[in-house]
Design a protein around this motif. Structure first.
Motif, PDB file in Angstrom:
ATOM      1  N   MET A 128      82.041 -49.087 -15.900  1.00  0.00           N
ATOM      2  CA  MET A 128      80.837 -49.325 -16.682  1.00  0.00           C
ATOM      3  C   MET A 128      80.779 -50.790 -17.100  1.00  0.00           C
ATOM      4  O   MET A 128      81.803 -51.378 -17.481  1.00  0.00           O
ATOM      5  CB  MET A 128      80.813 -48.433 -17.918  1.00  0.00           C
ATOM      6  CG  MET A 128      80.735 -46.942 -17.615  1.00  0.00           C
ATOM      7  SD  MET A 128      79.232 -46.448 -16.732  1.00  0.00           S
ATOM      8  CE  MET A 128      77.964 -46.863 -17.939  1.00  0.00           C
ATOM      9  N   GLN A 129      79.620 -51.373 -17.031  1.00  0.00           N
ATOM     10  CA  GLN A 129      79.420 -52.719 -17.557  1.00  0.00           C
ATOM     11  C   GLN A 129      79.235 -52.617 -19.067  1.00  0.00           C
ATOM     12  O   GLN A 129      78.705 -51.628 -19.576  1.00  0.00           O
ATOM     13  CB  GLN A 129      78.204 -53.383 -16.912  1.00  0.00           C
ATOM     14  CG  GLN A 129      78.425 -53.747 -15.446  1.00  0.00           C
ATOM     15  CD  GLN A 129      79.454 -54.854 -15.293  1.00  0.00           C
ATOM     16  OE1 GLN A 129      80.657 -54.590 -15.291  1.00  0.00           O
ATOM     17  NE2 GLN A 129      79.011 -56.087 -15.180  1.00  0.00           N
ATOM     18  N   GLY A 130      79.654 -53.681 -19.783  1.00  0.00           N
ATOM     19  CA  GLY A 130      79.584 -53.618 -21.241  1.00  0.00           C
ATOM     20  C   GLY A 130      80.862 -53.068 -21.829  1.00  0.00           C
ATOM     21  O   GLY A 130      80.851 -52.430 -22.871  1.00  0.00           O
ATOM     22  N   GLY A 131      82.003 -53.287 -21.124  1.00  0.00           N
ATOM     23  CA  GLY A 131      83.293 -52.783 -21.582  1.00  0.00           C
ATOM     24  C   GLY A 131      83.873 -53.637 -22.690  1.00  0.00           C
ATOM     25  O   GLY A 131      83.285 -54.612 -23.155  1.00  0.00           O
ATOM     26  N   PRO A 132      85.077 -53.291 -23.116  1.00  0.00           N
ATOM     27  CA  PRO A 132      85.660 -53.955 -24.282  1.00  0.00           C
ATOM     28  C   PRO A 132      86.150 -55.374 -24.031  1.00  0.00           C
ATOM     29  O   PRO A 132      86.320 -56.138 -24.967  1.00  0.00           O
ATOM     30  CB  PRO A 132      86.859 -53.045 -24.631  1.00  0.00           C
ATOM     31  CG  PRO A 132      87.211 -52.372 -23.326  1.00  0.00           C
ATOM     32  CD  PRO A 132      85.909 -52.201 -22.605  1.00  0.00           C
TER      33      PRO A 132
ATOM     34  N   ARG B 229      72.623 -46.630 -12.458  1.00  0.00           N
ATOM     35  CA  ARG B 229      72.553 -46.133 -13.820  1.00  0.00           C
ATOM     36  C   ARG B 229      73.460 -44.921 -13.975  1.00  0.00           C
ATOM     37  O   ARG B 229      73.536 -44.058 -13.097  1.00  0.00           O
ATOM     38  CB  ARG B 229      71.122 -45.742 -14.178  1.00  0.00           C
ATOM     39  CG  ARG B 229      70.070 -46.823 -13.959  1.00  0.00           C
ATOM     40  CD  ARG B 229      70.337 -48.085 -14.747  1.00  0.00           C
ATOM     41  NE  ARG B 229      70.396 -47.866 -16.187  1.00  0.00           N
ATOM     42  CZ  ARG B 229      70.583 -48.837 -17.082  1.00  0.00           C
ATOM     43  NH1 ARG B 229      70.733 -50.096 -16.663  1.00  0.00           N
ATOM     44  NH2 ARG B 229      70.612 -48.554 -18.354  1.00  0.00           N
ATOM     45  N   HIS B 230      74.166 -44.842 -15.086  1.00  0.00           N
ATOM     46  CA  HIS B 230      75.060 -43.717 -15.351  1.00  0.00           C
ATOM     47  C   HIS B 230      75.203 -43.524 -16.855  1.00  0.00           C
ATOM     48  O   HIS B 230      75.589 -44.459 -17.567  1.00  0.00           O
ATOM     49  CB  HIS B 230      76.428 -43.968 -14.710  1.00  0.00           C
ATOM     50  CG  HIS B 230      77.414 -42.864 -14.933  1.00  0.00           C
ATOM     51  ND1 HIS B 230      77.333 -41.663 -14.282  1.00  0.00           N
ATOM     52  CD2 HIS B 230      78.497 -42.779 -15.760  1.00  0.00           C
ATOM     53  CE1 HIS B 230      78.320 -40.880 -14.666  1.00  0.00           C
ATOM     54  NE2 HIS B 230      79.041 -41.532 -15.569  1.00  0.00           N
ATOM     55  N   ASP B 231      74.879 -42.314 -17.335  1.00  0.00           N
ATOM     56  CA  ASP B 231      74.993 -41.991 -18.761  1.00  0.00           C
ATOM     57  C   ASP B 231      74.307 -43.018 -19.638  1.00  0.00           C
ATOM     58  O   ASP B 231      74.829 -43.417 -20.696  1.00  0.00           O
ATOM     59  CB  ASP B 231      76.470 -41.857 -19.161  1.00  0.00           C
ATOM     60  CG  ASP B 231      77.127 -40.610 -18.585  1.00  0.00           C
ATOM     61  OD1 ASP B 231      76.383 -39.693 -18.173  1.00  0.00           O
ATOM     62  OD2 ASP B 231      78.372 -40.550 -18.541  1.00  0.00           O
ATOM     63  N   GLY B 232      73.134 -43.463 -19.192  1.00  0.00           N
ATOM     64  CA  GLY B 232      72.357 -44.404 -19.982  1.00  0.00           C
ATOM     65  C   GLY B 232      72.791 -45.841 -19.893  1.00  0.00           C
ATOM     66  O   GLY B 232      72.204 -46.722 -20.535  1.00  0.00           O
ATOM     67  N   GLY B 233      73.832 -46.106 -19.104  1.00  0.00           N
ATOM     68  CA  GLY B 233      74.304 -47.483 -18.964  1.00  0.00           C
ATOM     69  C   GLY B 233      74.331 -47.912 -17.516  1.00  0.00           C
ATOM     70  O   GLY B 233      73.906 -47.191 -16.614  1.00  0.00           O
ATOM     71  N   LEU B 234      74.865 -49.100 -17.290  1.00  0.00           N
ATOM     72  CA  LEU B 234      74.939 -49.663 -15.946  1.00  0.00           C
ATOM     73  C   LEU B 234      76.373 -49.561 -15.443  1.00  0.00           C
ATOM     74  O   LEU B 234      77.310 -50.004 -16.121  1.00  0.00           O
ATOM     75  CB  LEU B 234      74.492 -51.124 -15.964  1.00  0.00           C
ATOM     76  CG  LEU B 234      74.376 -51.822 -14.609  1.00  0.00           C
ATOM     77  CD1 LEU B 234      73.247 -51.220 -13.782  1.00  0.00           C
ATOM     78  CD2 LEU B 234      74.144 -53.319 -14.788  1.00  0.00           C
ATOM     79  N   ARG B 235      76.543 -48.976 -14.255  1.00  0.00           N
ATOM     80  CA  ARG B 235      77.872 -48.844 -13.663  1.00  0.00           C
ATOM     81  C   ARG B 235      77.936 -49.654 -12.375  1.00  0.00           C
ATOM     82  O   ARG B 235      77.051 -49.572 -11.533  1.00  0.00           O
ATOM     83  CB  ARG B 235      78.194 -47.372 -13.396  1.00  0.00           C
ATOM     84  CG  ARG B 235      79.636 -47.146 -12.955  1.00  0.00           C
ATOM     85  CD  ARG B 235      80.043 -45.694 -13.084  1.00  0.00           C
ATOM     86  NE  ARG B 235      79.345 -44.847 -12.131  1.00  0.00           N
ATOM     87  CZ  ARG B 235      79.542 -43.526 -12.040  1.00  0.00           C
ATOM     88  NH1 ARG B 235      80.409 -42.925 -12.865  1.00  0.00           N
ATOM     89  NH2 ARG B 235      78.880 -42.815 -11.150  1.00  0.00           N
ATOM     90  N   LEU B 236      79.014 -50.421 -12.245  1.00  0.00           N
ATOM     91  CA  LEU B 236      79.229 -51.259 -11.068  1.00  0.00           C
ATOM     92  C   LEU B 236      80.145 -50.515 -10.097  1.00  0.00           C
ATOM     93  O   LEU B 236      81.157 -49.929 -10.506  1.00  0.00           O
ATOM     94  CB  LEU B 236      79.865 -52.571 -11.486  1.00  0.00           C
ATOM     95  CG  LEU B 236      79.872 -53.716 -10.465  1.00  0.00           C
ATOM     96  CD1 LEU B 236      78.452 -54.186 -10.177  1.00  0.00           C
ATOM     97  CD2 LEU B 236      80.720 -54.881 -10.989  1.00  0.00           C
TER      98      LEU B 236
END
Length: 370
Positions: free
Chosen positions: A160-164, A133-140
């Motif tokens: 970060m997962q959830g990128g553009p 977890r990082h800054d409220g999101g998921l980081r791989l």
């Protein structure tokens, strides 16, 4: 492993001409603490930020050396938000890089997605894919280790997962390829060439004949009690930073010479049975079943290695026991020497750090016994 989860990329996806046109080897040494400089392959258009003010040590065991990131909008990895950090860690005790990595991921609360180990002259190195977890999101993260003496370098690629891209999900393969190429061409600028993080010394078992093996100078040696006729025995205790023992022990026993390797291996098995019986009388509860985890037969030595579970004073333990026959061939005095090495350690769930240090010390002793 869940087939829906990403796995480790083990080979670059881009064709060689694309890689050669895209990546540059960059030397990062100026501005870093002495002995921590390195060269690394990065995509064109990437920038570097040096972040270390001092080398790692007992007071600051892990420091970030440099952060790399796309400095131009069109650089490889910019769309996915990839960055890469190289860390340096101080190792007060000798340990596999793979074990250090697993312990560090646990301390960071990372979820291990995929993991592999790779042999190196300084032990087994770790290569992992993990999520945190990082800054409220998921980081791989793609994480790899390189070891040099008492310094361990961690190459940490992340995104970060959830990128553009990819419909809101950044393609992890882009990040992994960048990290994989970076590590394939990672070189230390001033390697020490030292194998171990601590001093290892030759320790001798001497009866009618003698054998020796490498043991840590930080372990405390005591006589081993009853030795076989014409043999010898000793105990090495893992001493903690505060001088305490009870964190693990290595028992080494040498038996009398035998005419053949088969007879010596049988004698080593008997030494193991006798030693385990003594441990049972000292309050160890031993599992009835032993798992064979290694077997070796060469002209120089024969070896059988077993692992079993145990308990003592409420602590779950692991026992590694090696039966070894060392052969001296040729001449009128041809013989084989039976040796038994037994490790007593808290198991990895009870105390992962102690287990990792103990296992590494045992493996070094076993690989160097002669």
């Amino acid at each position: 492993m869940d087939p829906r989860l990403p796995t480790l990329l083990t080979a670059p996806l881009s064709p060689r001409p694309v890689i050669e046109a895209t990546y540059l080897d960059v030397l990062v040494r100026d501005g870093l603490p002495a002995g921590t400089g390195f060269s690394i392959a990065l995509p064109r258009g990437w920038a570097v930020e040096r972040t270390a003010t001092a080398a790692p040590g007992p007071e600051a065991p892990l420091v970030p050396l440099a952060r790399f990131y796309p400095g131009e909008p069109g650089a490889t990895g910019a769309a996915e938000g990839v960055e890469l950090v190289v860390w340096a860690a101080f190792l007060p005790r000798e340990i596999h890089g793979a074990d250090w990595l697993r312990a560090w991921m646990r301390s960071q609360g990372y979820r291990e997605l995929d993991f592999r180990q790779a042999p190196s002259p300084t032990g087994m190195m770790g290569d992992a894919l993990a999520a945190g977890r990082h800054d409220g999101g998921l980081r791989l993260h793609r994480l790899l280790t390189v070891k040099d003496g008492d310094l361990l370098f961690l190459i940490d690629g992340r995104m970060m997962q959830g990128g553009p891209s990819r419909g809101g999900q950044a393609d992890h393969r882009v990040m992994q390829e960048i990290v994989l190429l970076a590590t394939m061409r990672f070189r230390l600028a001033e390697p020490t060439g030292q194998t171990f993080a601590e001093g290892f010394e030759w320790t001798e078992l001497k009866g009618a004949h003698a054998v020796r093996f490498l043991a840590s100078g930080l372990w405390r040696e005591t006589p081993g009690g009853d030795a076989p006729p014409d043999g010898a025995s000793l105990v090495l205790d893992h001493v903690g930073p505060d001088g305490s023992t009870g964190r693990g022990s290595l028992i080494a026993v040498l038996g009398a010479a035998e005419a053949t390797a088969a007879a010596a291996l049988a004698a080593a098995a008997e030494i193991e049975r006798t030693t385990l019986a003594k441990l049972a009388n000292q309050g160890f509860t031993l599992s009835a079943d032993a798992e064979r985890i290694a077997e070796e037969r060469t002209a120089e030595r024969s070896l059988l290695l077993h692992r079993r579970k145990a308990r003592r004073n409420g602590t779950s333990m692991t026992i590694l026991a090696a039966q070894v026959a060392l052969s001296e061939t040729g001449g009128a005095d041809a013989h084989s020497l039976p040796v038994c090495l037994i490790l007593l350690s808290p198991d990895e769930d009870s105390s992962f750090e102690a287990w990792a240090i103990n296992r590494r010390a045992f493996e070094i002793a076993l690989s160097t016994v002669r």
